[in-house]
Each structure stands twice: as structure tokens, then as C-alpha cells.
Design a protein around this motif. Structure first.
Motif, PDB file in Angstrom:
ATOM      1  N   GLY A 446      -4.932 -12.030   3.939  1.00 37.77           N
ATOM      2  CA  GLY A 446      -5.929 -11.652   4.926  1.00 37.77           C
ATOM      3  C   GLY A 446      -6.581 -10.316   4.640  1.00 37.77           C
ATOM      4  O   GLY A 446      -7.286  -9.770   5.491  1.00 37.77           O
ATOM      5  N   GLY A 447      -6.364  -9.803   3.438  1.00 38.29           N
ATOM      6  CA  GLY A 447      -6.993  -8.550   3.041  1.00 38.29           C
ATOM      7  C   GLY A 447      -6.016  -7.382   2.988  1.00 38.29           C
ATOM      8  O   GLY A 447      -5.026  -7.348   3.719  1.00 38.29           O
ATOM      9  N   GLU A 448      -6.311  -6.451   2.098  1.00 40.34           N
ATOM     10  CA  GLU A 448      -5.458  -5.271   1.940  1.00 40.34           C
ATOM     11  C   GLU A 448      -5.680  -4.306   3.100  1.00 40.34           C
ATOM     12  O   GLU A 448      -6.781  -3.818   3.317  1.00 40.34           O
ATOM     13  N   ARG A 449      -4.616  -3.999   3.810  1.00 40.33           N
ATOM     14  CA  ARG A 449      -4.684  -3.072   4.948  1.00 40.33           C
ATOM     15  C   ARG A 449      -4.384  -1.638   4.499  1.00 40.33           C
ATOM     16  O   ARG A 449      -4.993  -0.685   4.977  1.00 40.33           O
ATOM     17  N   ILE A 450      -3.413  -1.496   3.602  1.00 35.02           N
ATOM     18  CA  ILE A 450      -3.008  -0.190   3.082  1.00 35.02           C
ATOM     19  C   ILE A 450      -2.842  -0.291   1.563  1.00 35.02           C
ATOM     20  O   ILE A 450      -2.147  -1.200   1.112  1.00 35.02           O
ATOM     21  N   PRO A 451      -3.487   0.572   0.772  1.00 42.01           N
ATOM     22  CA  PRO A 451      -4.287   1.728   1.180  1.00 42.01           C
ATOM     23  C   PRO A 451      -5.704   1.378   1.622  1.00 42.01           C
ATOM     24  O   PRO A 451      -6.401   2.232   2.174  1.00 42.01           O
ATOM     25  N   GLY A 452      -6.174   0.163   1.351  1.00 46.41           N
ATOM     26  CA  GLY A 452      -7.503  -0.247   1.785  1.00 46.41           C
ATOM     27  C   GLY A 452      -8.538  -0.173   0.684  1.00 46.41           C
ATOM     28  O   GLY A 452      -8.327   0.473  -0.346  1.00 46.41           O
ATOM     29  N   PRO A 453      -9.653  -0.851   0.866  1.00 40.57           N
ATOM     30  CA  PRO A 453     -10.677  -0.964  -0.188  1.00 40.57           C
ATOM     31  C   PRO A 453     -11.335   0.357  -0.550  1.00 40.57           C
ATOM     32  O   PRO A 453     -11.949   0.472  -1.615  1.00 40.57           O
ATOM     33  N   GLU A 454     -11.213   1.372   0.295  1.00 39.72           N
ATOM     34  CA  GLU A 454     -11.852   2.655  -0.020  1.00 39.72           C
ATOM     35  C   GLU A 454     -11.075   3.450  -1.071  1.00 39.72           C
ATOM     36  O   GLU A 454     -11.574   4.465  -1.574  1.00 39.72           O
ATOM     37  N   VAL A 455      -9.865   3.003  -1.404  1.00 42.15           N
ATOM     38  CA  VAL A 455      -9.044   3.686  -2.411  1.00 42.15           C
ATOM     39  C   VAL A 455      -9.095   2.850  -3.682  1.00 42.15           C
ATOM     40  O   VAL A 455      -8.413   1.830  -3.786  1.00 42.15           O
ATOM     41  N   ARG A 456      -9.909   3.255  -4.660  1.00 36.87           N
ATOM     42  CA  ARG A 456     -10.104   2.452  -5.867  1.00 36.87           C
ATOM     43  C   ARG A 456      -9.968   3.247  -7.153  1.00 36.87           C
ATOM     44  O   ARG A 456      -9.264   2.835  -8.059  1.00 36.87           O
ATOM     45  N   SER A 457     -10.642   4.351  -7.263  1.00 40.66           N
ATOM     46  CA  SER A 457     -10.616   5.100  -8.530  1.00 40.66           C
ATOM     47  C   SER A 457      -9.240   5.722  -8.748  1.00 40.66           C
ATOM     48  O   SER A 457      -8.427   5.828  -7.813  1.00 40.66           O
ATOM     49  N   ASP A 458      -8.977   6.133  -9.993  1.00 39.15           N
ATOM     50  CA  ASP A 458      -7.697   6.769 -10.300  1.00 39.15           C
ATOM     51  C   ASP A 458      -7.465   7.988  -9.419  1.00 39.15           C
ATOM     52  O   ASP A 458      -6.361   8.199  -8.904  1.00 39.15           O
ATOM     53  N   ASN A 459      -8.490   8.797  -9.242  1.00 43.82           N
ATOM     54  CA  ASN A 459      -8.356   9.998  -8.418  1.00 43.82           C
ATOM     55  C   ASN A 459      -8.087   9.651  -6.959  1.00 43.82           C
ATOM     56  O   ASN A 459      -7.294  10.334  -6.281  1.00 43.82           O
ATOM     57  N   GLU A 460      -8.716   8.587  -6.479  1.00 40.08           N
ATOM     58  CA  GLU A 460      -8.481   8.165  -5.099  1.00 40.08           C
ATOM     59  C   GLU A 460      -7.057   7.651  -4.919  1.00 40.08           C
ATOM     60  O   GLU A 460      -6.421   7.908  -3.885  1.00 40.08           O
ATOM     61  N   VAL A 461      -6.558   6.929  -5.934  1.00 37.89           N
ATOM     62  CA  VAL A 461      -5.177   6.431  -5.875  1.00 37.89           C
ATOM     63  C   VAL A 461      -4.201   7.599  -5.842  1.00 37.89           C
ATOM     64  O   VAL A 461      -3.265   7.635  -5.016  1.00 37.89           O
ATOM     65  N   ILE A 462      -4.375   8.572  -6.730  1.00 37.96           N
ATOM     66  CA  ILE A 462      -3.469   9.717  -6.772  1.00 37.96           C
ATOM     67  C   ILE A 462      -3.534  10.497  -5.465  1.00 37.96           C
ATOM     68  O   ILE A 462      -2.508  10.939  -4.923  1.00 37.96           O
ATOM     69  N   SER A 463      -4.731  10.662  -4.936  1.00 35.61           N
ATOM     70  CA  SER A 463      -4.872  11.378  -3.663  1.00 35.61           C
ATOM     71  C   SER A 463      -4.127  10.649  -2.549  1.00 35.61           C
ATOM     72  O   SER A 463      -3.454  11.271  -1.713  1.00 35.61           O
ATOM     73  N   TRP A 464      -4.221   9.309  -2.534  1.00 36.80           N
ATOM     74  CA  TRP A 464      -3.511   8.516  -1.517  1.00 36.80           C
ATOM     75  C   TRP A 464      -2.007   8.636  -1.689  1.00 36.80           C
ATOM     76  O   TRP A 464      -1.268   8.816  -0.706  1.00 36.80           O
ATOM     77  N   VAL A 465      -1.521   8.553  -2.925  1.00 33.99           N
ATOM     78  CA  VAL A 465      -0.090   8.677  -3.175  1.00 33.99           C
ATOM     79  C   VAL A 465       0.413  10.046  -2.725  1.00 33.99           C
ATOM     80  O   VAL A 465       1.447  10.155  -2.048  1.00 33.99           O
ATOM     81  N   THR A 466      -0.300  11.101  -3.095  1.00 32.94           N
ATOM     82  CA  THR A 466       0.159  12.443  -2.716  1.00 32.94           C
ATOM     83  C   THR A 466       0.136  12.638  -1.202  1.00 32.94           C
ATOM     84  O   THR A 466       0.895  13.440  -0.665  1.00 32.94           O
ATOM     85  N   ARG A 467      -0.710  11.871  -0.506  1.00 33.75           N
ATOM     86  CA  ARG A 467      -0.832  12.005   0.945  1.00 33.75           C
ATOM     87  C   ARG A 467       0.204  11.194   1.703  1.00 33.75           C
ATOM     88  O   ARG A 467       0.595  11.558   2.817  1.00 33.75           O
ATOM     89  N   THR A 468       0.708  10.083   1.106  1.00 32.25           N
ATOM     90  CA  THR A 468       1.521   9.143   1.885  1.00 32.25           C
ATOM     91  C   THR A 468       2.899   8.839   1.313  1.00 32.25           C
ATOM     92  O   THR A 468       3.739   8.286   2.027  1.00 32.25           O
ATOM     93  N   ALA A 469       3.161   9.126   0.045  1.00 34.80           N
ATOM     94  CA  ALA A 469       4.413   8.700  -0.588  1.00 34.80           C
ATOM     95  C   ALA A 469       5.629   9.309   0.107  1.00 34.80           C
ATOM     96  O   ALA A 469       5.592  10.441   0.600  1.00 34.80           O
ATOM     97  N   LYS A 470       6.698   8.534   0.112  1.00 33.87           N
ATOM     98  CA  LYS A 470       7.974   8.968   0.689  1.00 33.87           C
ATOM     99  C   LYS A 470       9.061   8.867  -0.376  1.00 33.87           C
ATOM    100  O   LYS A 470       8.908   8.191  -1.382  1.00 33.87           O
ATOM    101  N   VAL A 471      10.192   9.520  -0.094  1.00 35.54           N
ATOM    102  CA  VAL A 471      11.292   9.518  -1.060  1.00 35.54           C
ATOM    103  C   VAL A 471      12.021   8.182  -1.026  1.00 35.54           C
ATOM    104  O   VAL A 471      11.929   7.415  -0.062  1.00 35.54           O
ATOM    105  N   GLY A 472      12.795   7.914  -2.099  1.00 40.77           N
ATOM    106  CA  GLY A 472      13.480   6.644  -2.236  1.00 40.77           C
ATOM    107  C   GLY A 472      14.925   6.629  -1.795  1.00 40.77           C
ATOM    108  O   GLY A 472      15.596   5.621  -1.949  1.00 40.77           O
ATOM    109  N   LEU A 473      15.453   7.734  -1.217  1.00 41.34           N
ATOM    110  CA  LEU A 473      16.852   7.803  -0.785  1.00 41.34           C
ATOM    111  C   LEU A 473      17.814   7.747  -1.976  1.00 41.34           C
ATOM    112  O   LEU A 473      18.909   7.225  -1.893  1.00 41.34           O
TER     113      LEU A 473
END
Length: 570
Positions: A446-473
Motif C-alpha cells: 500500500g506504499g512506503e510510509r517510512i521513510p517515504g517517497p521524499e527520501v531518495r538521494s544518498d544525502n537524503e537517506v543519510i540525513s534520515w538515518v542520522t535523524r531516526t536510527a536507534k541502537v541494536g541492543l
């Protein structure tokens, strides 16, 4: 107050501490005291007993130590929550229960990094097999049956899992019979530490069967405040219960099993660590050991989330009206959605052809979970892919900032501060999206909800990861074994270098992080350490297709036991 001495005091009732408490007391002659700062593992405590409730103890002050990192420079200066289990069973009581050994190359690398072949894959394999009780169909030349720790393969049933595994094959990945078998690169249903609808924590599999032994004493809500050192030897510990004063317990041997944060923290509080840093806090330096608290590692993860066109996800389980049935089915009959972690299928892939073995992990859940970035309504169907980079150049530290043992240390991982890590993350997200875009999933997508279609370029992906990533325990390596100047423990004995009477047995001693979740490798490490400590003959190295055997490696550093002492039963 000074208490009667014990043969062994184990500091920390987490995964490794539970394994050692079982193995070291099996002969009936070794008096062992297990000290845990957190709470008991109550049988009625559903957040830690019911697999589907795995998210509940994380972030809860009764079950989680609530460690927080320093601002991470590579993650937009965010402070990350580092979940650590606060009670008997440690992090095995709050983790995702997914049992993964790691890649054989991980342990061959350990053999090189530690300076001894005793930690290569061939020497670790028999200890993995000894701990395992695999209930699924497995290759018994590489997997174990009849061990203390029960493992069940996730059923991975239903339209979403079926479509996902087909999509993995369409994307060019192998479908494997067992991700803990002879191959790791590929996709399959996942092993989970569950038994009869309940979490199989180390407390349940190892400590429970040993608790009635008269030579084992377990004390919870007991904080060890420092090690007692005399003349270059650790001769006991000081601990505190409630508001009372410190109690001293003498011991012939002390074993730290407090984890990658707790073990280096206690060493530093006891004056063992980098002399200049300890002196700056007004601590008396007992032993200058600069590697204490260094080389800290963890995994980082994000989620790719899609909406689902058809009502076939696990979304209904989030409605409270269904909870009584879900709980009853799991606890009474060992079945149903409550009896498993929803992430029941996944796999490993390489971020590029230059990688010698997989460095990316993917786990699928047929459920759109709430995200800090945007919340999915409880009644909306979806699915999400956990994406993790398993190998990183980032190295961090655990450093005390106070002489108060109740104050958390400063934790820093330095995630995404290296160019190679950024490359891996761009590829990790690309491959994950490629998986979810395959024809096999199109009728559900039904479509990508996260990160969403606005995150496409390499720089946008890295920016999203740095903004949302969590640790793996998966914190590890902060008191690593080795023979170089930065190592903390001797790989042949797990004794702290330059001190007698003290060993460390937990994830802190790993030379480097494994390509997987870490609770399985920690159990293996503790099983292997138990033979070292008891002076048993070590299990002989194994190679798939050859018969297992035993090889004598006991040396002068072993704790000697009366004649007839053998390997401890489960």
C-alpha cells in the motif's frame, strides 16, 4: 560487615552470569554467590515472560537501566537510549529473543584479534552446539539438541511472510534452511529463544534449574559498589542493599558479568583503568589499564515501513479486546501470536561485492509498529523491515564521570562518523527497498510510509538515518580480550591482565562485534569460560562433517576442583 567467603562471586545476573551460575555449581563443591543489582525474574511478570510483550520492558524503569548516550556527533547530536535489562536474566529478559550465532568469519576474526586460535569458529562451534536445544529440523553436525537453551524456528506463516520470502528470492537472494547453519548469506525463518509460549531467557534456561542447589546463593537488588583489591589480587567485593551500608564478601575468585557498560564501570570505580582519567576523579589508581572502557561497539538500525492493502497483517493484536485470548493461548497452550516475536523471517546480505561475507541484516514483521517519526493508527494494516548494518568502523567508550556507583557513566559510540559506514548505510536502505519492491509483494503493497517517497538521494537517506536510527541492543567490546597494549583480558583465561582473582565473562570481552544479535554468542562465550574456570578439558574444535571430541587445554590459571569434577549438566 564482612560475610563468610565464597569460592566464586559472580557480579551480574544477566546472560553470562546465569550460564556461569549453573555450570560452576554443578559439581556441588563450589560455593557461588550471584549478585544482581536489578529485580528478580518474577514468573507473573508478563512484560518479560510473554514474547509478544517484548517492547513493554524497554524504556520502563523497573526493567531497563535507562542508559542514555552522550550527544552522538554523527547522528545530529542526538542522545540515544541504550536499553539494558535491569534484573535477573539481564538483557536476555528484555531483548527480541532472536538467536543468531553470527558468521563463522566473525569468530575466525576473533582468533586473529585475540591472538589465540582458541576463539576461532572451530573452537567456538562445539560450545554453540552444547548450549542449544533446537526443536526444529536442523543439521546436527552444526546445531545442537538437548542443551539448556530451547530454540524454536519462527513459523513465518501467512501471506506477508510468504510474499516476503518469495520477494527475497526474486531479488537474487538465497533461501536457506537455517541461518545458523553452514551459510548465513540468504533469507529464512528465524530461530527464537522461546519455550511453551514463554520467553526463554538465560534466567529460565540456565539459572532456574540450578536455583535449588545448596552451593548457589542468588541475591537481587544488590548493587556491587567496588572490587576489594589487596596486593594485586581481587579478594572480594563490596555491595549495597537498599539504604544499608556496604557489605564485604570475600571470594577466592570474582567474575564480572555486568555487561559492556557495567563491567568497565565497576573496574573504573575500583581504580582499574586509565590512570590519568581515574586520578582526575579523585580515585586511587589500583591498576593502570588504559583499555578499560574503550573500543565500545554496537549495531545501529532503522525501519522501512509499508502500508498493507489487504487485512492480513498482525494489526488486530494491538486491540486490547484481543489481549486475554492472546495471553491465554501463549501461556496455556504455547501457541498463537503471543508466543513469538513478530519478526519471524529475515536474512543477511552484503552491502557490496567487495565484502567477503554479509554485513547487513534484515528482519520482517507483519505489523506496522509505532515510530518516533510518524505513528500508524492502531487499526491500520502494514508491515516493516528492520534494517541493520552489522559491521562498522565506529568505536566508542564507557567512562565514569563520578565516584558514585549509582550514577550512569558517559556512553559514546561515534556512529556514522566514518565514510565507510555512510556507504554501507546507503546500500543497506537501497537493498531493503529493493526487497520490498519485488513483484511478490505488489499485491499487498500500500506504499512506503517510512521513510517515504521524499527520501531518495544518498544525502537524503543519510540525513534520515542520522535523524531516526536507534541502537541494536548489542553493546560489546569495552573490555576486550587480546595480547596488545589496549587489551583488558587474557584470551586464554579471561583474567584481567595484571590482576589475580578477577575475570570478565560477558560481551565486554569480545574482540569485535559479531555479524548478528549478541545474546547467543554471549551464552557460547560463558559456556566456554566455564570450562576454563573449572579446569575442565575444553571441547575439541569441530569442523562440519567431523565427529566432535575433547581436547585438554586446562592450564595453571584454572580454578582447581576436587578430583572427579566434570562438565556441568544443564
Amino acid at each position: 560487615m564482612v560475610q563468610k567467603p565464597f569460592d566464586v562471586v559472580i557480579v551480574g545476573g544477566g546472560t553470562a552470569g546465569c550460564v556461569l551460575a549453573n555450570r560452576l555449581t554443578a559439581d556441588g563443591n563450589t560455593r557461588v554467590l550471584l549478585l544482581e543489582a536489578g529485580r528478580p525474574d518474577y514468573w507473573w511478570d508478563l512484560p518479560i515472560q510473554l514474547p509478544i510483550a517484548m517492547g513493554m520492558p524497554v524504556g520502563d524503569k523497573h526493567h531497563d537501566w535507562l542508559y542514555e548516550s552522550e550527544p552522538e556527533p554523527g547522528l545530529q547530536n542526538r542522545r540515544l537510549h541504550h536499553p539494558r535489562g535491569k534484573g535477573i536474566g539481564g538483557s536476555s529478559a528484555i531483548n527480541g529473543m532472536m538467536y543468531q550465532r553470527g558468521h563463522p568469519t566473525d569468530f575466525d576474526r576473533w582468533g586473529v584479534e585475540s591472538g589465540t586460535p582458541e576463539w576461532d569458529y572451530a573452537h567456538c562451534l562445539p560450545y554453540f552446539r552444547r548450549l542449544e536445544n533446537c526443536l526444529s529440523d536442523v543439521d546436527e553436525s552444526v546445531r545442537g539438541r538437548g542443551g539448556p537453551h530451547t530454540l524454536q524456528r519462527g513459523p513465518a506463516e501467512g501471506p506477508i511472510f510468504e510474499a516476503f520470502l518469495s520477494a527475497a528470492e526474486q531479488a537474487g537472494h538465497k533461501l536457506l534452511p537455517d541461518l545458523n547453519g553452514t551459510e548465513q548469506e540468504g533469507f529464512a525463518p528465524l530461530d527464537q529463544g522461546v519455550r511453551r509460549g514463554r520467553r526463554e531467557s538465560a534466567a529460565r534456561s540456565y539459572l532456574g534449574p540450578a536455583r535449588k542447589r545448596p552451593n548457589l546463593e542468588v541475591r537481587s537488588r544488590t548493587m556491587v559498589t567496588r572490587l576489594h583489591v589487596e596486593g594485586g589480587r581481587v579478594v572480594g567485593v563490596r555491595y549495597r542493599q537498599g539504604t544499608g551500608g556496604d557489605t564485604v564478601v570475600p571470594a577466592r575468585e570474582v567474575i564480572l558479568c555486568a555487561g559492556a557498560i557495567g563491567s568497565p564501570q565497576l573496574l573504573q570505580l575500583s581504580g582499574i583503568g586509565a590512570a590519568r582519567e581515574l586520578e582526575a576523579l579523585g580515585l586511587r589508581v589500583v591498576h593502570d589499564l588504559p583499555g578499560v572502557g574503550e573500543s565500545l561497539q554496537d549495531h545501529l538500525a532503522v525501519h522501512l515501513q509499508h502500508l498493507c492493502r489487504e487485512p492480513v497483517s498482525m494489526a488486530p493484536i494491538r486491540r486490547k479486546v484481543h489481549w486475554p485470548r492472546v495471553v491465554a493461548e501463549a501461556l496455556l497452550f504455547g501457541r498463537g501470536p503471543g508466543s513469538r516475536n513478530p519478526m519471524q523471517a529475515g536474512g543477511f546480505a552484503r552491502s557490496g561485492p567487495e565484502e567477503s561475507h554479509p554485513d547487513l541484516m534484515y528482519l520482517l514483521a507483519p505489523l506496522a509498529m509505532n515510530s518516533t517519526e510518524q505513528s500508524v493508527p492502531l487499526d491500520e494494516h502494514g508491515y516493516q523491515l528492520h534494517v541493520g548494518v552489522m559491521r562498522s568502523q565506529a568505536r566508542g567508550s564507557v567512562k565514569i564521570t563520578s565516584r558514585d556507583p549509582a550514577r550512569h557513566p558517559a556512553i559514546l559510540l561515534n556512529f556514522l562518523t566514518e565514510p565507510e559506514d555512510r556507504r554501507r548505510w546507503v546500500e543497506a536502505v537501497r537493498i531493503g527497498r529493493e526487497l520490498l519492491a519485488q513483484p511478490a509483494l505488489q499485491h499487498l503493497d500500500g506504499g512506503e510510509r517510512i521513510p517515504g517517497p521524499e527520501v531518495r538521494s544518498d544525502n537524503e537517506v543519510i540525513s534520515w538515518v542520522t535523524r531516526t536510527a536507534k541502537v541494536g541492543l548489542h553493546l560489546a567490546c569495552s573490555a576486550r580480550m587480546g595480547t596488545d597494549d589496549g587489551a583488558v583480558v587474557d584470551p586464554s583465561t579471561l583474567r584481567v591482565r595484571g590482576l589475580d582473582g578477577l575475570r570478565i565473562v560477558d560481551a565486554a570481552v569480545m574482540p569485535s562485534l559479531t555479524n548478528a544479535n549478541t545474546y547467543g554468542p554471549v551464552m557460547m562465550l560463558a559456556e566456554k569460560a566455564a570450562d576454563m574456570i573449572l579446569g575442565n578439558t575444553a571441547l575439541a574444535p569441530e569442523y562440519p562433517g567431523t565427529a566432535p571430541g575433547r581436547l585438554t587445554v586446562a592450564g595453571p590459571d584454572a580454578v582447581r576442583r576436587p578430583a572427579g569434577t566434570g562438565r556441568a549438566p544443564a
